[in-house]
Design a protein around this motif. Structure first.
Motif, PDB file in Angstrom:
ATOM      1  N   ALA A 139       4.598  52.452  81.577  1.00 31.99           N
ATOM      2  CA  ALA A 139       5.748  51.926  80.846  1.00 31.99           C
ATOM      3  C   ALA A 139       5.320  50.805  79.900  1.00 31.99           C
ATOM      4  O   ALA A 139       5.775  50.741  78.750  1.00 31.99           O
ATOM      5  CB  ALA A 139       6.802  51.418  81.828  1.00 31.99           C
ATOM      6  N   TRP A 140       4.422  49.948  80.374  1.00 28.12           N
ATOM      7  CA  TRP A 140       3.930  48.848  79.539  1.00 28.12           C
ATOM      8  C   TRP A 140       3.204  49.382  78.306  1.00 28.12           C
ATOM      9  O   TRP A 140       3.387  48.877  77.199  1.00 28.12           O
ATOM     10  CB  TRP A 140       2.978  47.959  80.347  1.00 28.12           C
ATOM     11  N   GLU A 141       2.395  50.404  78.492  1.00 20.86           N
ATOM     12  CA  GLU A 141       1.629  50.967  77.378  1.00 20.86           C
ATOM     13  C   GLU A 141       2.552  51.494  76.284  1.00 20.86           C
ATOM     14  O   GLU A 141       2.306  51.273  75.092  1.00 20.86           O
ATOM     15  CB  GLU A 141       0.735  52.103  77.879  1.00 20.86           C
ATOM     16  N   VAL A 142       3.582  52.185  76.693  1.00 17.18           N
ATOM     17  CA  VAL A 142       4.514  52.756  75.716  1.00 17.18           C
ATOM     18  C   VAL A 142       5.221  51.647  74.945  1.00 17.18           C
ATOM     19  O   VAL A 142       5.354  51.711  73.715  1.00 17.18           O
ATOM     20  CB  VAL A 142       5.538  53.676  76.413  1.00 17.18           C
ATOM     21  N   PHE A 181      10.616  44.820  77.414  1.00 21.93           N
ATOM     22  CA  PHE A 181       9.762  44.084  78.346  1.00 21.93           C
ATOM     23  C   PHE A 181      10.598  43.322  79.372  1.00 21.93           C
ATOM     24  O   PHE A 181      10.206  43.204  80.534  1.00 21.93           O
ATOM     25  CB  PHE A 181       8.856  43.110  77.595  1.00 21.93           C
ATOM     26  N   GLU A 182      11.743  42.811  78.943  1.00 19.96           N
ATOM     27  CA  GLU A 182      12.624  42.107  79.874  1.00 19.96           C
ATOM     28  C   GLU A 182      13.079  43.033  81.001  1.00 19.96           C
ATOM     29  O   GLU A 182      13.049  42.674  82.184  1.00 19.96           O
ATOM     30  CB  GLU A 182      13.842  41.559  79.133  1.00 19.96           C
ATOM     31  N   ALA A 233      10.155  43.829  83.251  1.00 25.67           N
ATOM     32  CA  ALA A 233       9.812  42.689  84.103  1.00 25.67           C
ATOM     33  C   ALA A 233      10.685  42.661  85.362  1.00 25.67           C
ATOM     34  O   ALA A 233      10.194  42.331  86.447  1.00 25.67           O
ATOM     35  CB  ALA A 233       9.963  41.387  83.321  1.00 25.67           C
ATOM     36  N   ALA A 234      11.948  43.008  85.211  1.00 24.37           N
ATOM     37  CA  ALA A 234      12.843  43.060  86.376  1.00 24.37           C
ATOM     38  C   ALA A 234      12.377  44.139  87.345  1.00 24.37           C
ATOM     39  O   ALA A 234      12.377  43.933  88.573  1.00 24.37           O
ATOM     40  CB  ALA A 234      14.275  43.326  85.922  1.00 24.37           C
ATOM     41  N   ARG A 235      11.975  45.275  86.820  1.00 21.19           N
ATOM     42  CA  ARG A 235      11.444  46.356  87.652  1.00 21.19           C
ATOM     43  C   ARG A 235      10.158  45.920  88.345  1.00 21.19           C
ATOM     44  O   ARG A 235       9.955  46.159  89.539  1.00 21.19           O
ATOM     45  CB  ARG A 235      11.201  47.596  86.786  1.00 21.19           C
ATOM     46  N   ALA A 236       9.287  45.259  87.597  1.00 27.01           N
ATOM     47  CA  ALA A 236       8.008  44.808  88.159  1.00 27.01           C
ATOM     48  C   ALA A 236       8.229  43.806  89.289  1.00 27.01           C
ATOM     49  O   ALA A 236       7.509  43.827  90.296  1.00 27.01           O
ATOM     50  CB  ALA A 236       7.160  44.174  87.065  1.00 27.01           C
ATOM     51  N   HIS A 237       9.215  42.935  89.140  1.00 29.20           N
ATOM     52  CA  HIS A 237       9.480  41.944  90.181  1.00 29.20           C
ATOM     53  C   HIS A 237       9.927  42.616  91.479  1.00 29.20           C
ATOM     54  O   HIS A 237       9.511  42.211  92.568  1.00 29.20           O
ATOM     55  CB  HIS A 237      10.542  40.961  89.706  1.00 29.20           C
ATOM     56  N   LYS A 238      10.739  43.645  91.353  1.00 23.56           N
ATOM     57  CA  LYS A 238      11.173  44.384  92.547  1.00 23.56           C
ATOM     58  C   LYS A 238       9.980  45.047  93.240  1.00 23.56           C
ATOM     59  O   LYS A 238       9.904  45.068  94.473  1.00 23.56           O
ATOM     60  CB  LYS A 238      12.209  45.447  92.157  1.00 23.56           C
ATOM     61  N   ARG A 292      -4.987  56.351  81.141  1.00 24.05           N
ATOM     62  CA  ARG A 292      -4.758  55.165  80.299  1.00 24.05           C
ATOM     63  C   ARG A 292      -5.062  55.465  78.823  1.00 24.05           C
ATOM     64  O   ARG A 292      -5.506  54.598  78.086  1.00 24.05           O
ATOM     65  CB  ARG A 292      -5.620  53.995  80.775  1.00 24.05           C
ATOM     66  N   GLN A 293      -4.806  56.674  78.399  1.00 22.20           N
ATOM     67  CA  GLN A 293      -5.168  57.084  77.039  1.00 22.20           C
ATOM     68  C   GLN A 293      -4.486  56.222  75.985  1.00 22.20           C
ATOM     69  O   GLN A 293      -5.115  55.800  75.007  1.00 22.20           O
ATOM     70  CB  GLN A 293      -4.809  58.553  76.808  1.00 22.20           C
ATOM     71  N   ILE A 294      -3.193  55.954  76.159  1.00 15.57           N
ATOM     72  CA  ILE A 294      -2.458  55.161  75.167  1.00 15.57           C
ATOM     73  C   ILE A 294      -3.049  53.762  75.075  1.00 15.57           C
ATOM     74  O   ILE A 294      -3.278  53.233  73.977  1.00 15.57           O
ATOM     75  CB  ILE A 294      -0.959  55.100  75.520  1.00 15.57           C
TER      76      ILE A 294
END
Length: 226
Positions: free
Chosen positions: A48-51, A65-66, A69-74, A205-207
């Protein structure tokens, strides 16, 4: 209807009720059995970050990104004690701060700093030393005291630590090269940029690889133009 018929119906209903309850119990256990592993969750964040970072228009990055970030915190909360989600939550917060820009980004990068430090305390070698690398980037990118915590000397130590762990790494070499350019040693950066171009592709990690190599070529052109 006779008593025996009622008894048969009751027995039939009980059997079906029991079967239904067992089926529901099985369904209630299904999400746990199919829950994502920490590796799968980290891969989800990476992709998701790469896209967002490389394929999304600049005007849309901050909100995306906001949300990420909420998803990453969970995910970090779900895998408490594991360093990998902390590193990726930090990367996403740092990227969100970069998209946000200005003094408003400082709160985000300070949060990211804490996450990288926590990951290092657990296992600094995780993800090929990415926590050292990402923390080093913050130290040379953010302003110094009294505005923030920027420190070029600490940045060098952290970036070199990351290179020690992953000497052929595409990110470790790119960011050390970027650091060298920013601190007035562009010619020393060339060898590291060449390693970026020669780095082995990372699975899935192609992107990111394509994006990082494009950044390396741009930095190389900047060096040659001076």
């Amino acid at each position: 209807m006779s008593l025996s018929s009622n008894h048969t119906l009751t027995t039939f209903s009980r059997r079906h009720l029991t079967s239904a309850l067992l089926a529901l119990a099985g369904l209630s256990l299904l999400p746990a059995a199919q829950a994502a592993t920490v590796e799968e969750s980290v891969t989800e964040l990476q992709q998701a970050w790469e896209v967002i970072n490389y394929k999304t228009p600049a005007a849309e990055k901050e909100k995306k990104f906001e949300a990420l970030a909420a998803r990453a915190h969970k995910i970090s909360e779900s895998f408490a004690g594991r360093p990998e989600p902390l590193v990726w939550e930090g990367i996403i917060l740092s990227s969100w701060g970069g998209a946000k820009g200005g003094l408003g980004a400082l709160g985000l990068v300070k949060q990211a700093k804490v996450l990288y430090e926590q990951a290092i305390q657990i296992d600094g070698n995780t993800l090929d030393g990415s926590a050292y690398n990402s923390l080093g980037v913050l130290y040379y990118k953010v302003p110094g005291w009294p505005i923030a915590f920027g420190d070029k000397d600490k940045a060098r130590d952290l970036l070199q630590k990351a290179l020690t762990i992953n000497p052929k790494g595409i990110d470790a070499n790119y960011f050390f090269a970027d650091y060298l350019v920013e601190t007035g040693e562009p010619q020393k950066a060339v060898a590291h940029l060449e390693k970026v171009m020669q780095a082995a592709p990372r699975a899935g990690r192609q992107i990111a690889d394509e994006g990082r190599r494009a950044e390396a070529r741009e930095l190389m052109e900047k060096i040659k133009s001076k």
